[in-house]
Design a protein around this motif. Sequence first.
Motif, short mmCIF file in Angstrom:
data_model
loop_
_atom_site.label_atom_id
_atom_site.label_comp_id
_atom_site.label_asym_id
_atom_site.label_seq_id
_atom_site.Cartn_x
_atom_site.Cartn_y
_atom_site.Cartn_z
N LYS A 1 -14.72 39.88 -1.16
CA LYS A 1 -15.02 40.17 -2.55
C LYS A 1 -16.09 41.25 -2.63
CE LYS A 1 -13.90 35.48 -4.12
NZ LYS A 1 -14.42 34.25 -4.76
N HIS A 2 -16.06 42.00 -3.74
CA HIS A 2 -17.04 43.07 -3.93
C HIS A 2 -17.70 42.90 -5.30
CE1 HIS A 2 -14.05 44.72 -1.12
NE2 HIS A 2 -14.99 45.53 -0.68
N VAL A 3 -19.00 43.16 -5.34
CA VAL A 3 -19.70 43.19 -6.62
C VAL A 3 -20.68 44.36 -6.57
CG1 VAL A 3 -21.49 41.56 -5.85
CG2 VAL A 3 -21.07 41.90 -8.30
N THR A 4 -20.71 45.16 -7.65
CA THR A 4 -21.59 46.32 -7.71
C THR A 4 -22.65 46.12 -8.78
OG1 THR A 4 -19.81 47.79 -6.97
CG2 THR A 4 -21.71 48.81 -8.04
N ARG A 5 -23.91 46.22 -8.38
CA ARG A 5 -25.02 46.09 -9.30
C ARG A 5 -26.04 47.18 -9.02
NH1 ARG A 5 -26.02 39.53 -8.91
NH2 ARG A 5 -24.11 38.89 -9.99
N PHE A 6 -26.45 47.85 -10.08
CA PHE A 6 -27.44 48.92 -9.97
C PHE A 6 -27.03 49.96 -8.93
CE2 PHE A 6 -29.74 44.92 -10.96
CZ PHE A 6 -30.10 45.22 -12.27
N GLY A 7 -25.72 50.23 -8.91
CA GLY A 7 -25.21 51.27 -8.03
C GLY A 7 -25.01 50.87 -6.59
#
Length: 214
Positions: free
Chosen positions: A44-50
Amino acid sequence: MQVSIEWIEKWFTVFNNDYFGGKLPLPDLALSKSKTRLGSMSCKHVTRFGRTKVYDFAIRISNYYDMTERQFQNVLLHEMIHYSIAYTGTKDTSPHGVVFRGMADAMNKKYGWDINVMISIRNVKVADDKIVKPFLVMALELQTGERLLTVVNPKYAKKVDSMARNVKRISRFAWYTSTDKYFIHYPLVRALRGRRVTLDVYEEKTSEMQEVLV
């Protein structure tokens, strides 16, 4: 032959130490009956603040075909290369791009493996159905009324049991053993996590299983 979760874990550990510097954490492991995918690696992938975080890695190996141990080992190594690339955040040109092919070719030449982008299943015999080794199943009921089922690595059963006792939103949980092939597609977990199921499925499965203590 057919492989088991224990077989995958054993050879994952060996290959991790021999070819990946022992740096890959053991992912969730599962078996499947896929006709078209001998193995798969998911995450799984999650992107936060770039910044992108990659987590929940899982490797699945198909037992649909009756293959030799060497063939299964090549499949596992194929998926471990995918895992290594994803885990280290290495950029590749495609799923089986320059980095993947370079790693596979190097292992093939140096250690005599036969890791390929595509594996031919022509003339490969379909495996006969065999007795499934019992799964250790945890059934959970939440205060919201939701029901969850999960298959736990027996080595981590006491740890998961302890974790469940400290989660207030779990109203009840129990442990069972089962040889139901329904669970063959469930990952073998080492932490407290489960798959939501309908009340009908939950009641059907728990009524058919044998309750145990861990």
